[in-house]
Design a protein around this motif. Sequence first.
Motif, short mmCIF file in Angstrom:
data_model
loop_
_atom_site.label_atom_id
_atom_site.label_comp_id
_atom_site.label_asym_id
_atom_site.label_seq_id
_atom_site.Cartn_x
_atom_site.Cartn_y
_atom_site.Cartn_z
N ASN A 295 0.83 -1.20 0.00
CA ASN A 295 0.00 0.00 0.00
C ASN A 295 0.87 1.25 0.00
N GLN A 296 1.80 1.31 -0.94
CA GLN A 296 2.79 2.38 -1.01
C GLN A 296 2.13 3.73 -1.26
N SER A 297 2.55 4.73 -0.50
CA SER A 297 2.04 6.08 -0.70
C SER A 297 3.12 7.06 -1.11
N PHE A 298 4.39 6.70 -0.89
CA PHE A 298 5.50 7.60 -1.23
C PHE A 298 6.68 6.75 -1.65
N ARG A 299 7.16 6.97 -2.86
CA ARG A 299 8.31 6.22 -3.37
C ARG A 299 9.55 7.09 -3.36
N ARG A 300 10.70 6.46 -3.06
CA ARG A 300 12.02 7.09 -3.14
C ARG A 300 12.87 6.18 -4.01
N ASP A 301 13.18 6.61 -5.21
CA ASP A 301 13.80 5.72 -6.19
C ASP A 301 15.04 6.30 -6.83
N TYR A 302 15.98 5.41 -7.17
CA TYR A 302 17.14 5.75 -7.98
C TYR A 302 16.94 5.19 -9.39
N TRP A 303 17.26 6.02 -10.38
CA TRP A 303 17.21 5.63 -11.78
C TRP A 303 18.59 5.87 -12.38
N ILE A 304 18.97 5.04 -13.35
CA ILE A 304 20.31 5.09 -13.93
C ILE A 304 20.22 5.38 -15.42
N LYS A 305 21.07 6.25 -15.90
CA LYS A 305 21.14 6.51 -17.34
C LYS A 305 22.10 5.49 -17.96
N GLY A 306 21.53 4.42 -18.47
CA GLY A 306 22.34 3.34 -19.03
C GLY A 306 22.69 2.31 -17.99
N PRO A 307 21.71 1.67 -17.35
CA PRO A 307 22.01 0.67 -16.31
C PRO A 307 22.70 -0.56 -16.89
N ARG A 308 23.72 -1.05 -16.16
CA ARG A 308 24.44 -2.26 -16.56
C ARG A 308 24.52 -3.21 -15.37
N LYS A 309 24.14 -4.44 -15.58
CA LYS A 309 24.20 -5.44 -14.52
C LYS A 309 25.63 -5.92 -14.31
N LEU A 310 26.01 -6.07 -13.06
CA LEU A 310 27.31 -6.62 -12.72
C LEU A 310 27.26 -8.15 -12.72
N ALA A 311 28.37 -8.79 -13.06
CA ALA A 311 28.49 -10.23 -12.81
C ALA A 311 28.49 -10.46 -11.30
N THR A 312 28.09 -11.63 -10.89
CA THR A 312 28.00 -11.93 -9.46
C THR A 312 29.32 -11.69 -8.75
N THR A 313 30.42 -12.07 -9.39
CA THR A 313 31.73 -11.87 -8.78
C THR A 313 32.10 -10.39 -8.70
#
Length: 527
Positions: A295-313
């Motif tokens: 029942n979210q009423s206020f969001r606090r979010d980070y967005w990335i310009k060009g998100p890249r996933k890291l390898a687990t290591t």
Amino acid sequence: MSDWTDGYVTDVGYTYGYYSELNPLRARLALLNAGWAVPDWLTEGPSCELGIGQGISVNVHAAASGTSWFGTDFNPSQAAFAQELAGASGAHAQGTQLFDEAFADFCQRADLPDFSFIGVHGIWSWISDANRAVIVDFVRRKLRVGGVLYVSYNTQPGWAAMAPMRDLLTEHAQVMGAPGSGIAGRIDASLAFAERLMDSNPQYAQSNPQVAARLKRLQGMNRNYLAHEYFNHDWLPMSFSRMAQWLGPAKLGYGGSASYLDHLPALNFTAAQQALLKEQPDAMFRETVRDFLVNQSFRRDYWIKGPRKLATTQQAQALGAQRVMLITPPSDVSMAVKAPMGEATLSAGIYEPVLAALADHQVHSVDDLMQQLQGGAHKTPISPAQLNEAVLLLIGKGDVVAVQDDARSQGAKPQSRWLNQHLLGLARHSADIAWLSSPVSAGGVAVNRFQQLFIVAMRESKNPASAPDPQGLAAFAWNVLQAQGQRLLKDGKPMEAAQDNLAELALQATAFVATRLPSLRRLDVVD
């Protein structure tokens, strides 16, 4: 109302709040935990805050990091105060520039650099679509590839029941408010009318029983905050999916919540809810479902310009290098944490060894902690994943802070000192600002007015090298308060007798010297 306000409340200033989510160092850990690549230059600036309000956050972050910040707030009185703080800290000399321009003007300035981090706290919900378009275009043009946007906003479904009441309150203030009564008077009248309406037991109240309780909470809130939160001409809770559509043209991808506790599923969802979320293959839709679950009423979010996933290591290596420090005495760390699922109890088998490893209150990397824990005689082995979760939770609770590198911390010391000196001077006159700057955490530290007055007393002591005397600190604070005709409150009522005020201040000063002062020294807030 003057034309330049564009429907935004300007006849009362905004509150003097500080928002840690605007700290790029905080963003780094949240994004690494979510598995995203974070550029080394994220915390090096320059950074930008749109809608700086009174300028507490932007000035604390400029001083505590030693980097340059740019920002604007079109209310000139607020911008003037923010500029005063930047002048006091020396941030202006380090390249920080703060303006009193509307977004449409500021975002078209030709002298702005490209930014590693842009922050937009709260205002997204209170501005017109035209201004939202200006912000999105600004982010598209001025946020570096790999850079981070922080944006917070009112969202559905948590506002679904209250939204009609908000519209009623605003309409009453505009139509029924007495001319010349000011926004605070119109707010009081609107709340009084809403209370009468709810007392008549309308069908709306029967279908939305939580609204009555929410109205009661509003009665006790700061009127300046309510004016900006509820009574602007533009006001729109937005779903996560709609926000994603808005930010699409700026080439942004969702990075994760800026609230660390949101990253811990067990605190937020039942097992069945976790299973439901895992079944959703689309990340954007999954966030929308999440908002319904809590029942979210206020969001606090980070967005990335060009998100890249890291390898687990790669993620494990980056998280292992994270530097942290315990700022709460281990014995004072609560083993309970409040979450959407209710109050949860932390596992002693995990958190007691982690706290023991941090108990020296020195800076440790997560890898250092892991080595200590692996070398100890613990009944239950602690995995790297459990340690990372524990660190994230303890930072989210406020017991641990992320620490910037030593060179940047040392470089930020002078500006932090100058800003804190100015803020401590203001504490002699009001309790408006309850924050000081830490060059260790690159951010703000909560320090209430009484504690600030205790620090002033220590600095003005004839023998500042000696151990602080709680009775002397209390007497100094009481002299300041008494000269202004102010009293402490107990059970919501002012204490009239001087000896009662002194006794209460002495109790607070004793606790301050024993636990709070050592923490502030570790954070380089106090010498």
